[in-house]
Motif scaffolding. Structure first.
Motif, PDB file in Angstrom:
ATOM      1  N   ASP A 264      46.825  15.300  60.405  1.00  0.00           N
ATOM      2  CA  ASP A 264      48.080  14.659  60.789  1.00  0.00           C
ATOM      3  C   ASP A 264      48.110  13.179  60.438  1.00  0.00           C
ATOM      4  O   ASP A 264      49.113  12.494  60.693  1.00  0.00           O
ATOM      5  CB  ASP A 264      48.357  14.848  62.283  1.00  0.00           C
ATOM      6  CG  ASP A 264      47.278  14.242  63.165  1.00  0.00           C
ATOM      7  OD1 ASP A 264      46.382  13.541  62.657  1.00  0.00           O
ATOM      8  OD2 ASP A 264      47.321  14.481  64.388  1.00  0.00           O
ATOM      9  N   GLN A 266      46.630  10.661  61.808  1.00  0.00           N
ATOM     10  CA  GLN A 266      46.570   9.720  62.918  1.00  0.00           C
ATOM     11  C   GLN A 266      45.167   9.206  63.217  1.00  0.00           C
ATOM     12  O   GLN A 266      45.011   8.214  63.925  1.00  0.00           O
ATOM     13  CB  GLN A 266      47.134  10.380  64.183  1.00  0.00           C
ATOM     14  CG  GLN A 266      48.600  10.738  64.081  1.00  0.00           C
ATOM     15  CD  GLN A 266      49.135  11.333  65.370  1.00  0.00           C
ATOM     16  OE1 GLN A 266      48.573  11.111  66.438  1.00  0.00           O
ATOM     17  NE2 GLN A 266      50.196  12.098  65.280  1.00  0.00           N
ATOM     18  N   ARG A 281      41.433   5.595  65.839  1.00  0.00           N
ATOM     19  CA  ARG A 281      42.881   5.784  65.714  1.00  0.00           C
ATOM     20  C   ARG A 281      43.369   4.931  64.562  1.00  0.00           C
ATOM     21  O   ARG A 281      43.076   3.739  64.481  1.00  0.00           O
ATOM     22  CB  ARG A 281      43.593   5.381  67.006  1.00  0.00           C
ATOM     23  CG  ARG A 281      45.124   5.415  66.868  1.00  0.00           C
ATOM     24  CD  ARG A 281      45.826   5.339  68.204  1.00  0.00           C
ATOM     25  NE  ARG A 281      45.552   6.519  68.993  1.00  0.00           N
ATOM     26  CZ  ARG A 281      46.113   7.701  68.786  1.00  0.00           C
ATOM     27  NH1 ARG A 281      46.986   7.862  67.820  1.00  0.00           N
ATOM     28  NH2 ARG A 281      45.816   8.722  69.551  1.00  0.00           N
ATOM     29  N   ILE A 283      45.917   2.829  62.842  1.00  0.00           N
ATOM     30  CA  ILE A 283      47.147   2.090  63.147  1.00  0.00           C
ATOM     31  C   ILE A 283      47.460   1.014  62.121  1.00  0.00           C
ATOM     32  O   ILE A 283      48.541   0.416  62.163  1.00  0.00           O
ATOM     33  CB  ILE A 283      47.076   1.438  64.548  1.00  0.00           C
ATOM     34  CG1 ILE A 283      45.939   0.422  64.624  1.00  0.00           C
ATOM     35  CG2 ILE A 283      46.929   2.499  65.626  1.00  0.00           C
ATOM     36  CD1 ILE A 283      45.922  -0.370  65.917  1.00  0.00           C
ATOM     37  N   THR A 285      48.833   0.580  59.357  1.00  0.00           N
ATOM     38  CA  THR A 285      49.699   1.170  58.338  1.00  0.00           C
ATOM     39  C   THR A 285      50.605   0.157  57.648  1.00  0.00           C
ATOM     40  O   THR A 285      51.086   0.419  56.549  1.00  0.00           O
ATOM     41  CB  THR A 285      50.564   2.273  58.966  1.00  0.00           C
ATOM     42  OG1 THR A 285      51.309   1.715  60.059  1.00  0.00           O
ATOM     43  CG2 THR A 285      49.703   3.406  59.485  1.00  0.00           C
ATOM     44  N   ARG A 871      51.925   6.281  74.151  1.00  0.00           N
ATOM     45  CA  ARG A 871      52.155   6.635  72.756  1.00  0.00           C
ATOM     46  C   ARG A 871      52.757   8.037  72.683  1.00  0.00           C
ATOM     47  O   ARG A 871      52.251   8.976  73.287  1.00  0.00           O
ATOM     48  CB  ARG A 871      50.841   6.622  71.975  1.00  0.00           C
ATOM     49  CG  ARG A 871      50.302   5.236  71.685  1.00  0.00           C
ATOM     50  CD  ARG A 871      49.089   5.339  70.774  1.00  0.00           C
ATOM     51  NE  ARG A 871      48.557   4.042  70.448  1.00  0.00           N
ATOM     52  CZ  ARG A 871      48.980   3.284  69.430  1.00  0.00           C
ATOM     53  NH1 ARG A 871      49.950   3.737  68.664  1.00  0.00           N
ATOM     54  NH2 ARG A 871      48.450   2.115  69.186  1.00  0.00           N
ATOM     55  N   ASP A 873      52.572   9.979  70.243  1.00  0.00           N
ATOM     56  CA  ASP A 873      51.640  10.880  69.589  1.00  0.00           C
ATOM     57  C   ASP A 873      50.485  11.259  70.499  1.00  0.00           C
ATOM     58  O   ASP A 873      49.675  12.105  70.156  1.00  0.00           O
ATOM     59  CB  ASP A 873      51.089  10.258  68.298  1.00  0.00           C
ATOM     60  CG  ASP A 873      50.499   8.870  68.533  1.00  0.00           C
ATOM     61  OD1 ASP A 873      50.877   8.230  69.509  1.00  0.00           O
ATOM     62  OD2 ASP A 873      49.661   8.449  67.721  1.00  0.00           O
TER      63      ASP A 873
END
Length: 879
Positions: A264, A266, A281, A283, A285, A871, A873
């Motif tokens: 996924d 993540q 994780r 993050i 991006t 979150r 997600d």
């Protein structure tokens, strides 16, 4: 030779005297070559080099020689076994590709019936194979150590070569086609990562930054990002479009051999020579950002060689040099199943399209299809159901009795009718054994009993030890502690009281609220190290440290082993992870909460209906008439008491004054406690309600007065009320906690401070007219805020503290990047930024926090409201 080194070219055509190669060979340079002790060129050979330079140093003509085409000696193997070095499974039809030295074979399915295709030839060992996402292409990476590597794309239907990519100076370890099929990433022993344009075959960019061989690369599912694993003990995250490095994942302690994005996108997972699987994780991006470490699991007793997810990301497979394979559920990354005693080391894994099946390629040349049969996702093995806890009431009056000797053997135990208090003496040598006293009682499953000894507090010389046994006199397991990370004490040892400066190896992988086990003691981590010269603080964060599961705090030596452990119910069939499992029994030496000094206190939950024994003895093995005691066995009665430490605050107009509320947690009550403060003088405010969080023993408050505040009147100066409430056994319990004392008003201070937004930092989510500023953040995130000063005569240095700079932040949220001097503003400095970080496990909540300046008896800012958001997600994932 003509390009040379940093000092310039090694050869100057037509100028032998000025050429560096000639000067180092003839001793005219400070550096002499070859090194001392090595064979030197002859005078004739040196003359030949001089003549060549004098003639213009002309190089060879024609195309450059491909180093992979050099005549490498063919050394015959002494074994008929050819190890399997790479595996891949087509995501569309289950075809299997098997790579070995110099060859790749394609099979129709996992039965590995006669091959349907053969690819090649290959220079050297085939180190990786991958199918494209549509199954139409096969990507290989191979090479010869010291000479070079080649990546190739092959037609999966007929085995024809589509494209080759060369450019690395050493063997390739991996070549990955992006999921969208537009770019190819290759990595090599030469420490470089290269990104290639698949349409043209040209190189787009080189990603340089690793200081060791790059063993693995992996694309994110959207093809925008790349993760790499290296011998420099790091993984790095890159943006494919421009090659920018977005993060260096520096938590590993040894070489990293495998890395992969979750399906996924993540999470990033990696493993290597430090035997651990780590999960971050993802993050970063949009810009360079720290990707928080979520899990660090001690996974195998040998180096981890390969990692791969199943298609839906619910299971991770791992292989290691210790000849074990494991399947991990990915909600919390705990083992689902382990395969031990493999016939040979498994170098490579490949997930099958069918759920919970994967292929294993081994050094003995074998390939096997394995299936996960333990479907208890997240379970360590056989599930164990414990009896429900029965809330206890005070009930009947406590019976009083005295021991009757002999009572050292189970059949001699004195019977007690609970609740009870019994008195006794540890004396009376029986057949050469040291005396201990046994008492028999009956309990129902789930009943909770508190057993307390009064000896040292009453002046007795007894150093008591108590334990609850079964009716046959055998110890009863209270909990199983499985070690998940190994460590040891560094810098210095610990005494049996200290809560601070727990310096342990590899602390970066540890998190707050984790249990740390060492030599029978269990503590709980309370605060991260706050700089290079500090260690963890453990619970309760002040005073004497607490022991969990009624273990007694002990002294620990420098270098003594310690472990992060996870608790499981007795009887759980744990999956071995290569680290120890420690059973904890129902026993206690000194009260774990340190409220009874050297006297014992034990909390016992009956695992089943039946008879039980309680044994009391001297922990040193002493006995004598002066070793007297009384022991009470009563129902556990969780409760609390709250104390306000305000002392009649004097509040400066336009500013605030901090005070504390503390909780005494009775009988191990751990729940949150809400403190409400009312009845303040008009205009005065407190950051209420204040919550003493679960397991914590204090919260910080600030009372503020507006700039135009009126001094309290005699009627309202002492009219405040404080009440505390908590839910215990499903019922709300409320206690009066007194008041703040007489509130006084002081003039406006010489310094005012406030928390403000900063450019590029967190943006307030609301700008209320009368309420506090509000900010939002997510677990695992860091936000930037600012502090602004208004100097009204105070021109000196203003410090807002170090370890506790953020006041009343949620537990697990802290002011980060403080350095040795803390949150400090120098003379003439009126503003600066600071950073607030939330640990990944912090739960959604809203809390008023402030900062406090050590000026004029401590001046607090107006509180701001911080919202920890959930979150999307993570909703329902258990993270």
């Amino acid at each position: 030779m003509q390009q040379g080194l940093e000092e310039g070219p090694a050869v100057l055509p037509g100028d032998p005297a000025g050429s560096q190669i000639n000067r180092v060979l003839t001793g005219q340079s400070d550096v002499s070559m070859p090194p001392e002790g090595e064979a030197r060129p002859t005078e004739e050979e040196i003359a030949l080099i001089v003549a060549w330079i004098d003639a213009g140093a002309i190089g060879p003509s024609g195309a450059a020689i491909d180093p992979l085409l050099l005549n490498v000696p063919d050394i015959a193997s002494q074994s008929d076994i050819t190890p399997v070095t790479a595996l891949a499974v087509s995501p569309t039809d289950g075809r299997v590709a098997v790579g070995k030295f110099g060859s790749v074979e394609i099979f129709a399915d996992a039965t590995l019936a006669p091959s349907v295709l053969a690819l090649g030839p290959f220079p050297g060992k085939v180190n990786s194979i991958h199918f494209s996402s549509d199954g139409n292409r096969i990507i290989t990476a191979s090479g010869v150590s010291g000479l070079g590597g080649v990546a190739a794309i092959w037609n999966a239907a007929d085995g024809s070569l589509i494209q080759e990519f060369k450019g690395h100076r050493d063997t390739l370890y991996d070549a990955e086609l992006s999921p969208d099929g537009t770019t190819l990433a290759t990595c090599s022993y030469d420490r470089m990562i290269r990104i290639w344009d698949v349409a043209t075959g040209g190189e787009l960019r080189t990603l340089a930054g690793h200081n060791g061989a790059v063993y693995d690369v992996g694309y994110s599912p959207d093809s925008r990002f790349l993760v790499s694993a290296s011998a420099d003990d790091t993984c790095k995250v890159w943006r494919v479009s421009d090659g920018e490095r977005l993060d260096t994942l520096g938590q590993p302690t040894k070489e990293q051999y495998a890395c992969v994005f979750s399906p996924d996108g993540q999470f990033i997972v990696a493993g290597g020579a430090d035997n651990r699987i780590r999960v971050w994780r993802f993050i970063s991006t949009e810009e360079p950002k720290i990707n928080p470490l979520l899990h660090a699991r001690f996974a195998h007793e040998g180096s981890i060689l390969d990692l791969t997810f199943n298609a839906d990301g619910s299971t991770l497979y791992s292989s290691a040099e210790d000849r074990t394979l494991k399947a991990w559920e990915t909600a919390g990354y705990t083992e689902r199943q382990v395969w031990e005693g493999e016939p040979a080391i498994a170098m490579t894994l490949a997930a099958m399209p069918a759920a919970d099946q994967f292929l294993v390629g081994r050094m003995d040349g074998s390939v096997s299809l394995l299936a996960v049969t333990n479907n208890a996702a997240g379970g360590p093995g056989t599930a164990v159901t414990m009896p429900p806890v029965i809330p206890m009431t005070a009930g009947a009056a406590i019976t009083q009795s005295a021991e009757v000797e002999p009572n050292q053997m189970p059949e001699q135990a004195n019977a007690l009718t609970l609740p009870a208090t019994v008195t006794g003496i540890i004396q009376g040598n029986v057949e050469g054994t040291i005396d201990s006293d046994l008492f028999l009682f009956t309990a129902k499953a789930g009943e909770e009993w508190a057993l307390e000894v009064n000896a040292a507090r009453a002046g007795s010389k007894l150093d008591s030890h108590i334990e609850v046994l079964d009716a046959q006199g055998q110890q009863i397991e209270r909990v199983l502690l499985q070690a998940v990370r190994d460590s040891y004490y560094t810098f210095r040892g610990k005494d049996n009281t200290t809560v601070d400066d727990f310096r342990v190896f590899n602390w970066e992988e540890m998190d707050l609220n984790e249990y740390l086990y060492s030599n029978g003691e269990v503590v709980k981590l309370w605060l991260y190290p706050r700089g290079p010269d500090s260690g963890f603080m453990v619970y309760p964060g002040q005073g004497n440290r607490w022991g969990w599961f009624d273990t007694t705090p002990l002294a620990h030596a420098l270098g003594e082993p310690c472990y992060i452990v996870e608790p499981f119910p007795p009887g759980t069939e744990l999956i071995a992870n290569g680290l120890p499992v420690f059973p904890i029994y129902f026993e206690n030496d000194d009260d774990g909460r340190r409220e009874l000094g050297a006297d014992s206190r034990l909390y016992f939950t009956a695992p089943a209906d039946g008879d039980y024994l309680v044994r009391i003895r001297d922990v040193r093995g002493f006995e004598g008439a002066e070793l007297t005691y009384s022991m009470t066995v009563r129902p556990r009665q969780p409760d609390f008491q709250v104390t306000v430490h305000a002392g009649g605050p004097t509040v400066n107009a336009g500013s605030g004054k901090e005070f504390r509320v503390t909780a005494q947690r009775i009988d191990n009550f751990e729940g949150p406690i809400r403190v409400d403060i009312a009845g303040l003088p008009p205009g005065y405010t407190v950051n209420t309600p204040v919550v003493i969080e679960e397991g914590q023993i204090e919260a910080l408050c600030v009372i503020t007065a507006p700039a135009d505040a009126v001094a309290p009147t005699p009627e309202n100066a002492s009219s405040s009320t404080v009440t505390a409430a908590a839910t215990i056994n499903g019922q709300e319990v409320t206690h009066d906690a007194g008041n703040l004392g007489e509130i006084k008003l002081a003039p406006a201070p010489t310094l005012l401070a406030r928390i403000v937004p900063r450019d590029g930092g967190a943006v307030p989510v609301a700008t209320p007219e009368n309420g506090p500023l509000e900010f939002e953040m997510y677990p695992g995130e860091t936000i930037m805020l600012g502090v602004e000063l208004q100097r009204n005569g105070f021109d000196g240095v203003v410090g807002f503290g170090t370890t506790g700079a953020g006041r009343n932040l949620p537990f697990g949220v802290y002011i980060d990047n403080l350095g040795l001097n803390g949150l400090l503003l120098l003379e003439g400095q009126n503003e600066r930024e600071f950073f607030v970080t939330a640990s990944p496990w912090v739960r959604p909540q809203s809390r008023l926090f402030f900062i406090n300046a050590a000026v004029e008896g401590n001046l607090a800012t107006q509180p701001v409201l911080l919202h920890i958001k959930e979150r999307e997600d993570l909703a329902g994932s258990g993270e």
